[in-house]
Structures are given as structure tokens and as C-alpha cells.
Design an enzyme around this catalytic site. Structure first.
Site, PDB file in Angstrom:
ATOM      1  CG  HIS A  34     -15.130  12.544 -10.260  1.00 31.11           C
ATOM      2  ND1 HIS A  34     -14.441  13.730 -10.425  1.00 31.11           N
ATOM      3  CD2 HIS A  34     -16.063  12.511 -11.247  1.00 31.11           C
ATOM      4  CE1 HIS A  34     -14.948  14.379 -11.463  1.00 31.11           C
ATOM      5  NE2 HIS A  34     -15.931  13.671 -11.968  1.00 31.11           N
ATOM      6  CB  CYS A  53     -14.534  16.987  -9.016  1.00 31.80           C
ATOM      7  SG  CYS A  53     -13.933  15.780  -7.810  1.00 31.80           S
ATOM      8  CB  CYS A  59      -0.945   0.012   1.203  1.00 34.05           C
ATOM      9  SG  CYS A  59      -0.119   0.058   2.798  1.00 34.05           S
TER      10      CYS A  59
END
Length: 866
Positions: A826, A339, A225
Site C-alpha cells: 500500500h 493507491c 502458497c
């Protein structure tokens, strides 16, 4: 007429006269120094740029940029006469001139920070940049470069301005893509022949079992990770630890591998890099780049086709959407995880009250803007609103039969969307999260925006009033049955997710079993099954009583069990509903509940209207809980010395309130401070403290409990201590102001209740008509002492501004989130306009065919008139 003069030969000066012409203006011409912001890519009042038809005028004194419509305003206001005019032309290439290379720049020294247009065919067109000095008011032109005839200072100033970097360079992570360099390790990378083969799915970190933000080490094939250092995703940093242990330098992010390349990071070089041999390096572990397609969850495209991912549903992928153009259909560029800002601002400027406040008042706002309009909230709001609503930056493409004819002369690029760099730079200034390039919570940004709107009033009415409503909270002692009623201001209705009410529990259990089997066998995951939650169940969960942790009963003079219910004391003009999808896992990592809720188009919450104290109910006594002082052998000595030896006052912090605030996306330490400084009065009161203090530089710093002797300190404020000058603590005053009351009323209420915050709020609501006489000193203690004091510049003493009415609403918009947590993913906005739904996906604005109303995160309702 003046623009026509610019093009005429009469405006050109003879070379020998240039120096003499510029002499009167030399004191106003400056050379940009380190730290000066040079705005040579965007107008301060509009989204005009050197690409625009009229080009951009850059002031040679302030280095602000202005489009052709706004240059006269700046000249009249400042008297500044000398501007550098920048213009980019896009022209047809001479056949065979470039051999299909990227558009070359004939004047390579100019406009280094300008973006190239992706709409152009690079094989057919190229750029030509032009710079001139323009002298107002007669619009004399001096073409550049003109080193021999110009005074040395002017030449140096022009050269420095043209080579200056964009003030937004640090904000744009997409600039990495332009500047990526091949890694020094790529050519000589050693790969171990250890037989490791990477499966097409089912990846997880070999050290912690994390299944997202995974990186494949290109030397030994370890899957580990990552950390926050690259793309904003969470992780435990095992990939970095592995590098420190082994020295293996390159890693590729799983899920980004496509036939075109992949995201590669060099631990040694500490930056994203290019690997020219990436296909060979991946083939070593059995990965064929030509068969890979980028996905969010790391599966190949053919592995996920059966699945209905929220990314596909929310963005309406697989459906041919018709682009929309014109006023109100302008897209916004994603500046890199921005966004959340785009989605919120599209929703905000679909509301008529915000349109009138900023776009309707645009001439007045611009005329009275400060000398640096880039640092003025109302100016930048008006600029953004005009950019979205004017249609000037959302024009349909030219008809095909006209393209060839136009291209033969000069390509006039169409403006499709705006880039909110200046707006984001200003609105996020000083905020530890929004000023970063990490993904943020749209709900948190919405509240941040409302706070700024409140603090920067425009006109006689504040447009944020349309969201404001009063909440009545009824707290009852379970033992004595006595009650207390309080009211607070809020802007969002937070709706819990009633998972226990899912209507497809059997399907969910079966899916979970199949998912675990697929993961164990490293097979593609089964088709996703979401929990289907009735909206009525969520509304019921909102209205039900909740336990009050660590409740202190004033009737019993002791801690007891308590319950709290919330009702609407007023209904707002626009109701914003947040679905509480985000929570914390056992590992304290924020997670999202992927559920489907049948949100109604028409909503009636009239039954949630507050009723106040009912017949037969008895109120809890007005007694504050005792102050707890720790056992300390030095206490007596401290009491004797009083101010000479400070000591800490112990106050338990309500961790449940802290977690409620943290779930909203606020920093954990800020939440602890908010609960502490508001005396454990609950998450709602602490929330108002956060709104009032989130701009402070130490907002997210760890809590430091102040000394007892600090007059009007934060600690004293939390405990209701009285300052030596009998003035209420400033922290308490700020809390009440943040709820929507005037400063003098807050001070008067605190003085009347011995600085008891809860009693002060009750005093305010029971004194709708304050006493005629007020302390003259209060009138002089104005807004300079408190940045939030102007929140209610237009508010009378009657209390917070509200627009009450019936509780019947119609849905007109919603913001959806894709991803596993607020730290990644998003946002997309859907709005109902002119009778149909429209999807706003950053720059893409299209007619929506399947609006996913059941997967939204924040919903916007408008009140239905009676």
C-alpha cells in the site's frame, strides 16, 4: 433560471404532445449498442454524479455524462438537445417500513451501478431514483417511465441506457464483494479428521517455505502458497497444484480471518466465494474466528502489539488524526490497488506549476476539448486537478444540531473525496501493467505520467520541466586513464541504500538471531529492528564511481576495466529522490529493504555539480566498437544474396543494465529490448528508450532480433547501420527525441556522425547553434511519423529544456510504501501544506502528527531561492 424552469409545472408537456415534441430530435437519439460506453455515473468534466445536487445529464447521442455546470458547454458545442437526466434522492424511511434492511431502491431498474453511501444509517434512510428526458434549450421535462406516450425508439433507447453497465466495471475488483456467491461446496464440504491444528503464527508453505500469500485448504488443513490470480501477491501456485492432485476445492487466505469472515477461494468454481459455514470449518483446525484479527503478516493482533510494523508507523495508526477539509485536502478512492496512482497525483497537484498548467487553464482546456473529453489527457488532468484543489468534494460534515432538521426533509450527502475511475481508465489504456488491478511501482507510474505530460503539451510551458535535469556521466578507462563525458536527461535522482553504513549493526545481528529462534519455535516474532542508515552515506554511495560491466575502451580497441561517475550538469526546480529499496533476491523475486534513513528537511547537493573535462584529462577516441558477426557457414551465401536471405546480427546484451532497469519495475523483456536497441550504451540511455516506447502494444513482448536487410529496422538502429535512403534509423531518432531534443536536430546529428548514437549526442551538445540551412525534407517529416516528436514542441535547438539553479532544497512531500515488494502492499502520501504535514491515505486526509520521514520511498524537494 433554467434550472428553476425544470421544477415548474409549466415545463411539463401534455401527454399527447410528447411524440410530436420529440419528432425533430429523433435522428439524434441513439440506442446504445454492444461496445458503446455509457457514462451515467460520472461527468466527463467533473466528479458530479446522479448523487450530486444537480444530478447528471446523459447525452442521448454520445452517451457522455455532464454535471449541471457543464451541460450547457456540451449543448453549445454539439447542438445535441435531448438528454436523460438522472438524479438520486436520499430520503427518510417511514418508521418500520424496512425492518432495518439495507436501503431499498424504489425504482430498482435505475442506476444499477451506483454505489450506496456508507455515511448513511441504512435503518433510517432509503434511495429514490428519478429519471427525466430534458430537451434543450428550453429545458422541457418528460418524466420517465412514460412508455405509452413516447415513441418506441425513445423508449428503447432510455431503457437500454438505464440498464447499461458501467464502463469501469472490469476495473473494480471491489465489485467482487458485491457479487460474491455462496460456494456450492460450502454446505457439503468434507473435512478430514487428520488431527491437523493450525498455529496462530509462523506459517509457511509446506512445499516451498514461502511465508506470504498463504492459503489453508479447508479439507485437509494443508498450508500452501497461492498465485497471482487473487490479490496480486506473488507465489508459486502450490495451493492450485494441491487442488489438482486431490480435488479439495475450498481454501481460505491466512491473515484475512476476522470475526466478520475471511477471504475464501473455490478452485473448482475458479472465483472468490462465500462460505456460510466458515466458522465451523476453521474450528475443525483449531481456529477460533472470534479471536482473530486481520494482519498483513498473518499474526494475530495480540501477537504483534510489541512490534512496530511499517504499516502502523506510515499510516500513523494508534494516533487520533484530525480530518482535513477544503481546497487541497480532497481524498481519492482506492479503486483496487490504485493507491500508487492516488499518492503520485496528490504530490503532483501540490506543485504550483501543475496547478497553473491544468487548473489555471481549465476553462480553455474544457472549451477546446475534443468531442469525447473522456479520451483527452489534458481534459482529464484538469478535471482531476480541479477535483483535488477546488474543495468542492471535500466538505466537512454538517453540525450535529442541524442534522435532524435537514434529515426530515431530504438528506444531502456530503462529497468526501473523488473516485478517479475515468482518469485511471484513460491514463492506463494500452499499458499492460497500469491497466490491470495489480499493485504497481509508484516510481514507474510517475515516469509514465511524465511521459504523457511531455507528449501532450498544454500552454507555452510544459509543467514537467520542473523535474527535468541533465546528468553528466564521466567514464574512464582504468588502463589508459582516458575519459569520456556524456550528458543525458533525467527526472529522478536514484539514491542507493548504503546497508554497510548502518549505525546499529549489533542490534541487527541480535534481532536476526531472535527472529530465527522464534520462527523455529513457532513463537511470536521479536520487536522489529530496522537498519538505521545515515543519509550522508547514501549520498556518498551515489557519488562514488561504479564499475562499467563489459566496458570496451576505444583507446585500447579492446575490452577493459572502466568506471563511471555521475554528476548534475543542472539542478531541477523540483528534485525527486527515489530510495532504491527494491531489489531482486536469489529467486528473482522482487524484495524490499526495510530500512530507516534520516532524510533531511533541507538538502544541499551543490557539491555534486558537474565540472566537465578537467585540465590534464585526455578524452577517449571517437571510435565505435566493432560489430560482431557469428561464425556461420551460410554467411558468405547471405552476403551474396544480401536482402534475399536475412541473418541475425549477434550483439551481447549488458545484463547489468537490464537488471538496473528491471529494479525500477519495468518488464524484463522490455528492459532487454531497451538495452539491445540502444547498443549497450548503459541503463540511462536504455531508460530513455523505455520512456519513448512504453505505450507500444508490444512493449513487453520478447526480444526478436530483426533481419539485416530490414531498412531502418530496430536492429540496424542499435548497430548504427545506414538505411538505403541514407535516412537515420527511426529507433535512433526516437531515442534522441526521448532525451528532449527536436526531431530535425536528431536527424541532423545522426547524419553528421554516420548514425553513431553516442557521437550524435556529443555532436548535439557541441553544436548549440545549428547550421542555418536545414534539409527541407526534414521540415516535412513532422510529428505524424513519431508520436514523441511533440515532446519538444516548445523547445528550441539549444537542447533539452532545463530550469537550472542552485542545488539547495527543502522537503515538501514524500510517498511511502508498505509491504514486501512492488507487487503488493500500500502507498501513502505525506505533504507539507500551510506550515504542517498532512497525510493522504486514499480517501482519508488528516493532519499528520508523526510524519515517518525516515521510511519514505520517493521524496519531493523544492529548490530554495537564492
Amino acid at each position: 433560471q433554467r434550472a428553476a424552469l425544470c421544477r415548474g409545472a409549466d415545463a411539463q408537456m401534455a401527454a399527447g404532445d410528447l411524440g410530436e415534441l420529440l419528432v425533430p430530435y429523433m435522428p439524434t437519439i441513439r440506442v446504445p449498442k454492444s461496445g458503446d460506453r455509457v457514462y451515467k455515473t460520472e461527468c466527463a468534466f467533473s466528479y458530479d454524479s446522479p448523487d450530486s445536487e444537480g444530478g447528471l445529464y446523459v447525452c442521448m447521442n454520445t452517451f457522455l455524462g455532464f454535471g449541471r455546470e457543464h451541460i450547457e458547454r456540451h449543448y453549445r458545442k454539439t447542438g445535441q438537445c435531448v438528454y436523460l437526466h438522472l438524479k438520486r434522492h436520499v430520503i427518510e424511511k417511514v418508521p418500520g417500513a424496512s425492518g432495518g434492511a439495507l436501503p431499498k431502491r424504489r425504482n430498482a431498474k435505475l442506476f444499477l451501478d451506483l454505489e450506496t453511501s456508507s455515511d448513511l444509517n441504512s435503518d433510517d434512510f432509503e434511495y429514490e431514483d428519478e429519471a427525466k428526458l430534458i430537451i434543450f434549450p428550453d429545458h422541457y421535462e418528460i418524466s420517465l417511465p412514460n412508455i405509452e406516450e413516447l415513441p418506441g425508439l425513445v423508449t428503447i433507447a432510455c431503457d437500454a441506457l438505464l440498464s447499461a453497465k458501467s464502463p469501469y466495471r472490469k476495473q473494480e475488483p471491489d465489485s467482487w464483494e458485491e457479487e460474491l456467491q455462496a460456494s456450492k461446496h460450502a454446505k457439503t464440504l468434507v473435512q478430514l479428521d487428520n488431527g491437523v491444528r493450525i498455529p496462530p503464527s509462523g506459517w509457511k508453505c509446506s512445499k516451498c517455505d514461502l511465508r506470504e500469500n498463504l492459503w489453508l485448504n479447508l479439507t485437509d488443513g494443508s498450508v500452501l502458497c497461492g498465485k497471482w490470480f487473487f490479490d496480486g501477491s506473488g507465489g508459486n501456485g502450490h495451493a492450485m497444484e494441491h487442488y489438482k492432485e486431490t480435488g479439495y476445492p475450498l481454501a481460505v487466505k491466512l491473515g484475512t480471518i476476522t470475526p466478520d469472515g475471511a477471504d475464501v477461494y473455490s478452485f473448482d468454481e475458479e472465483e472468490p466465494v462465500l462460505d456460510p459455514h466458515i466458522a465451523k470449518h476453521l474450528a475443525h483446525f483449531g481456529i477460533d474466528m472470534l479471536q482473530m484479527q486481520v494482519t498483513e503478516n498473518g499474526l494475530r493482533d495480540n501477537d504483534i502489539k510489541p512490534r512496530v510494523s511499517e504499516w502502523e508507523v506510515i499510516q500513523e495508526a494508534g494516533v487520533k488524526l484530525k480530518p482535513m477539509y477544503g481546497p487541497g485536502y480532497t481524498g481519492m478512492k482506492n479503486l483496487g490497488n490504485s493507491c500508487y496512482l492516488n499518492a503520485v497525483m496528490q504530490a503532483i497537484f501540490s506543485i504550483p506549476e501543475f496547478q497553473r498548467a491544468y487548473v489555471g487553464n481549465l476553462p480553455r482546456i474544457f472549451d477546446y476539448s475534443p468531442l469525447d473529453p473522456t479520451q483527452d489527457f489534458n481534459t482529464q488532468m484538469a478535471k482531476l486537478g480541479h477535483g483535488l484543489l477546488s474543495g468542492q468534494y471535500s466538505k466537512p460534515p454538517m453540525k450535529s444540531e442541524l442534522i435532524e432538521q435537514v434529515m426530515k426533509e431530504e438528506h444531502k450527502p456530503q462529497h468526501n473525496g473523488i473516485s478517479p475511475r475515468m482518469f485511471k481508465a484513460f491514463i492506463s489504456k494500452g499499458h499492460p501493467e497500469f491497466s490491470s488491478n495489480r499493485q504497481q511501482d509508484a516510481q514507474e507510474f510517475f515516469l509514465h505520467l511524465i511521459n504523457l505530460v511531455e507528449r501532450n503539451p498544454v500552454g507555452s510551458e510544459n509543467p514537467s520541466d520542473v523535474f527535468r535535469f541533465l546528468v553528466e556521466e564521466r567514464t574512464q578507462c582504468c588502463q589508459s586513464r582516458k575519459v569520456r563525458y556524456t550528458e543525458r536527461v533525467d527526472y529522478i535522482m536514484q539514491l542507493p541504500v548504503a546497508l554497510e553504513a548502518a549505525t546499529n549493526k549489533d542490534e541487527l545481528i541480535a534481532y536476526e538471531l531472535k527472529r530465527r529462534e522464534a520462527e523455529a519455535a513457532r513463537r511470536p516474532l521479536p520487536e522489529l529492528v530496522r537498519a538505521r542508515i545515515p543519509f550522508s552515506a547514501c549520498l556518498q554511495a551515489f557519488s562514488e564511481p561504479s564499475n562499467v560491466e563489459d566496458f570496451w575502451s576505444s583507446a585500447l580497441q579492446a575490452k577493459s576495466a572502466g568506471v563511471k561517475t555521475s554528476r548534475f550538469a543542472s539542478f531541477p526546480e523540483y528534485l525527486v529522490v527515489q530510495i532504491k529499496k527494491f531489489t531482486f533476491g536469489l529467486d528473482w523475486i522482487p524484495k524490499k529493504l526495510d530500512v530507516s534513513i534520516d532524510m533531511p528537511d533541507f538538502l544541499d547537493i551543490g557539491h555534486l555539480r558537474a565540472r566537465g573535462l578537467q585540465p590534464g584529462e585526455e578524452e577517449l577516441p571517437d571510435i565505435a566498437p566493432p560489430i560482431v558477426i557469428p561464425d556461420d557457414p551460410k554467411v558468405d551465401e547471405i552476403r551474396l544474396s544480401y536482402f534475399r536471405t536475412p541473418f541475425l546480427v549477434a550483439l551481447d546484451i549488458d545484463e547489468s543494465s537490464v537488471m538496473q532497469l528491471a529494479e525500477m519495475g519495468f518488464p524484463l523483456e522490455a528492459c532487454r529490448k531497451a538495452v539491445y536497441y540502444t547498443g549497450n550504451l548503459g541503463a540511462e540511455v536504455a531508460f530513455n528508450w523505455i520512456i519513448a516506447h512504453m505505450e507500444e502494444p508490444d512493449f513487453a513482448e520478447p526480444l526478436v532480433i530483426p533481419a539485416f536487410g530490414e531498412v531502418a529496422s530496430s536492429g540496424a538502429a542499435a548497430l548504427g547501420a545506414v538505411g538505403l535512403d541514407n535516412q537515420p534509423p527511426e529507433e535512433m531518432v526516437a531515442i534522441i527525441i526521448s532525451m528532449g531534443f527536436q526531431r530535425n536536430l536528431a536527424i541532423q546529428a545522426l547524419k553528421a556522425t554516420n548514425n553513431n548514437l553516442e557521437r550524435a549526442l556529443e555532436w548535439i551538445f557541441s553544436h548549440a547553434d545549428p547550421e542555418e540551412e536545414s534539409d527541407p525534407a526534414l521540415d516535412t517529416m513532422d510529428m505524424e511519423n513519431n508520436a514523441n516528436a511533440n515532446i519538444l514542441a516548445e523547445t528550441g535547438s539549444e537542447g533539452p529544456r532545463i530550469k537550472d539553479g542552485p542545488g539547495r532544497y527543502e522537503l515538501f512531500g514524500f510517498i511511502s510504501h508498505m509491504g514486501t515488494s512492488t507487487m503488493s502492499g500500500h502507498y501513502v502520501c505525506h505533504l507539507r501544506k500551510e506550515g504542517r504535514w498532512v497525510i493522504y491515505n486514499d480517501l482519508r486526509v488528516c493532519a499528520s502528527e508523526r510524519p515517518p520521514k525516515d521510511l519514505g520511498y520517493i521524496y519531493f524537494y523544492h529548490r530554495i531561492p537564492s
